[in-house]
Write a protein that holds these residues in place. Structure first.
Motif, PDB file in Angstrom:
ATOM      1  N   GLY A 114       6.831  -3.220  -7.257  1.00 24.14           N
ATOM      2  CA  GLY A 114       5.973  -3.772  -8.431  1.00 24.14           C
ATOM      3  C   GLY A 114       6.310  -5.081  -8.588  1.00 24.14           C
ATOM      4  O   GLY A 114       5.317  -6.013  -8.974  1.00 24.14           O
ATOM      5  N   SER A 117       5.313  -7.458  -5.802  1.00 21.62           N
ATOM      6  CA  SER A 117       3.875  -7.746  -5.389  1.00 21.62           C
ATOM      7  C   SER A 117       3.455  -8.676  -6.400  1.00 21.62           C
ATOM      8  O   SER A 117       2.549  -9.597  -6.013  1.00 21.62           O
ATOM      9  N   LEU A 118       3.743  -8.565  -7.703  1.00 17.18           N
ATOM     10  CA  LEU A 118       3.510  -9.684  -8.822  1.00 17.18           C
ATOM     11  C   LEU A 118       4.066 -10.917  -8.202  1.00 17.18           C
ATOM     12  O   LEU A 118       3.228 -12.089  -8.497  1.00 17.18           O
ATOM     13  N   PHE A 121       2.118 -12.310  -5.247  1.00 17.33           N
ATOM     14  CA  PHE A 121       0.662 -12.281  -5.514  1.00 17.33           C
ATOM     15  C   PHE A 121       0.830 -14.215  -6.157  1.00 17.33           C
ATOM     16  O   PHE A 121      -0.088 -14.768  -6.042  1.00 17.33           O
ATOM     17  N   LEU A 185       5.534  -9.164   1.547  1.00 18.94           N
ATOM     18  CA  LEU A 185       4.368  -9.391   0.889  1.00 18.94           C
ATOM     19  C   LEU A 185       3.732 -10.782   0.668  1.00 18.94           C
ATOM     20  O   LEU A 185       2.299 -10.991   0.688  1.00 18.94           O
ATOM     21  N   MET A 189      -0.333 -11.285   1.644  1.00 15.69           N
ATOM     22  CA  MET A 189      -1.351 -11.777   0.773  1.00 15.69           C
ATOM     23  C   MET A 189      -1.822 -12.944   1.093  1.00 15.69           C
ATOM     24  O   MET A 189      -2.988 -13.267   0.836  1.00 15.69           O
ATOM     25  N   TYR A 211      -5.622  -9.369  -9.172  1.00 20.56           N
ATOM     26  CA  TYR A 211      -4.328  -8.547  -8.648  1.00 20.56           C
ATOM     27  C   TYR A 211      -4.441  -7.275  -8.626  1.00 20.56           C
ATOM     28  O   TYR A 211      -4.271  -6.662  -7.627  1.00 20.56           O
ATOM     29  N   TRP A 212      -5.267  -6.498  -9.711  1.00 24.44           N
ATOM     30  CA  TRP A 212      -4.967  -5.149  -9.874  1.00 24.44           C
ATOM     31  C   TRP A 212      -6.260  -4.453  -8.961  1.00 24.44           C
ATOM     32  O   TRP A 212      -5.937  -3.502  -8.325  1.00 24.44           O
ATOM     33  N   LEU A 216      -4.153  -5.898  -4.572  1.00 20.93           N
ATOM     34  CA  LEU A 216      -3.339  -4.635  -4.231  1.00 20.93           C
ATOM     35  C   LEU A 216      -3.880  -3.807  -3.672  1.00 20.93           C
ATOM     36  O   LEU A 216      -3.232  -3.111  -2.753  1.00 20.93           O
ATOM     37  N   ALA A 219      -3.572  -4.941  -0.049  1.00 22.07           N
ATOM     38  CA  ALA A 219      -2.365  -4.913   0.181  1.00 22.07           C
ATOM     39  C   ALA A 219      -1.760  -3.758   0.641  1.00 22.07           C
ATOM     40  O   ALA A 219      -0.236  -3.320   0.728  1.00 22.07           O
ATOM     41  N   ARG A 220      -2.491  -2.472   0.370  1.00 23.59           N
ATOM     42  CA  ARG A 220      -1.999  -1.025   0.613  1.00 23.59           C
ATOM     43  C   ARG A 220      -1.145  -0.747   1.728  1.00 23.59           C
ATOM     44  O   ARG A 220      -0.123  -0.170   1.642  1.00 23.59           O
ATOM     45  N   LEU A 223       2.113  -2.421   1.410  1.00 22.89           N
ATOM     46  CA  LEU A 223       3.181  -1.591   0.400  1.00 22.89           C
ATOM     47  C   LEU A 223       3.627  -0.230   0.807  1.00 22.89           C
ATOM     48  O   LEU A 223       4.397   0.184   0.596  1.00 22.89           O
TER      49      LEU A 223
END
Length: 303
Positions: A114, A117-118, A121, A185, A189, A211-212, A216, A219-220, A223
């Motif tokens: 989490g 990824s933030l 991004f 990531l 991204m 992002y959400w 995201l 980028a599954r 992840l």
């Protein structure tokens, strides 16, 4: 006087003759078949050699102690029992240790990915100042040998009052893993076309919505691959577990397996059963994410 005219050339109605097949074509094809067969035979032998210790551990875990003592560990089994798993699970403390490992691994994976990824991004989709330096700083932290940080980490957890607590191990695992996850990531991204984000901005989407709802989900695959990798690393970790934990009831499965070897010194069936219990969760996770794991080997290599 008679004029003589040159006769027109006669066309060959049959067309060009087919080119002869070289005689060397057949040996070349036969050689390719032999090379393919040799490759598969070598790969099969290497696979069997790699699987042999695993089969030996599985067979040993289902034998009785009397059978192993009478015939040896490497002999053909003369018994079958699951009592070794019961001893390792109940008497050896593997049940509590497995719960501790899950209580550490699952929150660490979720929190690490989490935060990573933030950060990835922001560093990959926005023109932030010193973003390249921040990325290199995060990556450089993973280049340090963990052994030189054992004493500082132990002293820091003692001063913070969280020594011998599971959330201390979670914090250490997050701190040492998030930099690598950000680096991977970020490369994934960054390869996402910028037109997708520009279209979302035109439609009035906020950075959080981009992002959400957009980045995201795209980028599954990355992840999922990192989830399998990070769970395996954290679940199998021993160094940081014995650095920040002290009580036997707080130890994860890897540290508990060392205690199991000390408790059942010569009972190889119990020790093998404990090893199978310790390896089962990571094998299950890897098989579940195998496709994403193989595809994730090239993540971050996209320029």
């Amino acid at each position: 006087m008679t004029a003589t005219h040159a006769s027109a050339p006669v066309k060959d109605e049959a067309g060009p003759a087919p080119l002869p097949v070289p005689a060397a074509g057949r040996p070349a094809g036969r050689g390719r078949v032999w090379r393919t067969a040799g490759f598969h035979l070598s790969a099969g032998l290497l696979s069997a050699l790699w699987l042999l210790p695993i089969v030996l551990v599985l067979v040993t875990s289902t034998r009785t102690f009397d059978d192993i003592a009478a015939h040896g560990v490497g002999s053909w089994p003369h018994s079958f029992t699951l009592d070794g798993f019961r001893q390792a699970w109940v008497d050896g403390g593997q049940q509590r240790a497995l719960i501790n490992s899950m209580l550490v691994s699952i929150p660490t994976v979720l929190l690490s990915l989490g935060l990573a990824s933030l950060a990835a991004f922001a560093l990959s989709r926005y023109d932030l100042p010193f973003r390249r330096g921040l990325l290199l700083l995060m990556l450089g932290g993973n280049l340090l040998p963990p052994q030189i940080l054992i004493i500082p980490v132990s002293k820091l957890t003692e001063q913070l009052g969280i020594y011998d607590q599971l959330y201390a191990l979670i914090g250490v695992q997050v701190g040492f893993g998030v930099g690598f996850y950000v680096f991977v990531l970020h490369g994934f991204m960054r390869a996402i076309p910028g037109e997708i984000q520009q279209a979302a901005v035109i439609d009035g989407a906020s950075p959080w919505q981009i992002y959400w709802r957009i980045i995201l989900p795209l980028a599954r695959p990355a992840l999922a691959a990192l989830s399998a990798l990070s769970f395996t690393w954290i679940f199998n970790d021993l160094l940081w577990a014995i650095t920040v934990l002290r009580t036997d009831t707080q130890m994860p499965i890897t540290a508990s397996l060392i205690g199991l070897q000390g408790q059942y010194v010569s009972m190889w069936n119990v020790i093998a059963a404990g090893s199978v219990i310790a390896a089962a969760p990571t094998v299950a996770v890897f098989l579940s994410f195998q496709r994403h794991f193989v595809a994730g080997l090239n993540l971050g290599a996209v320029k």
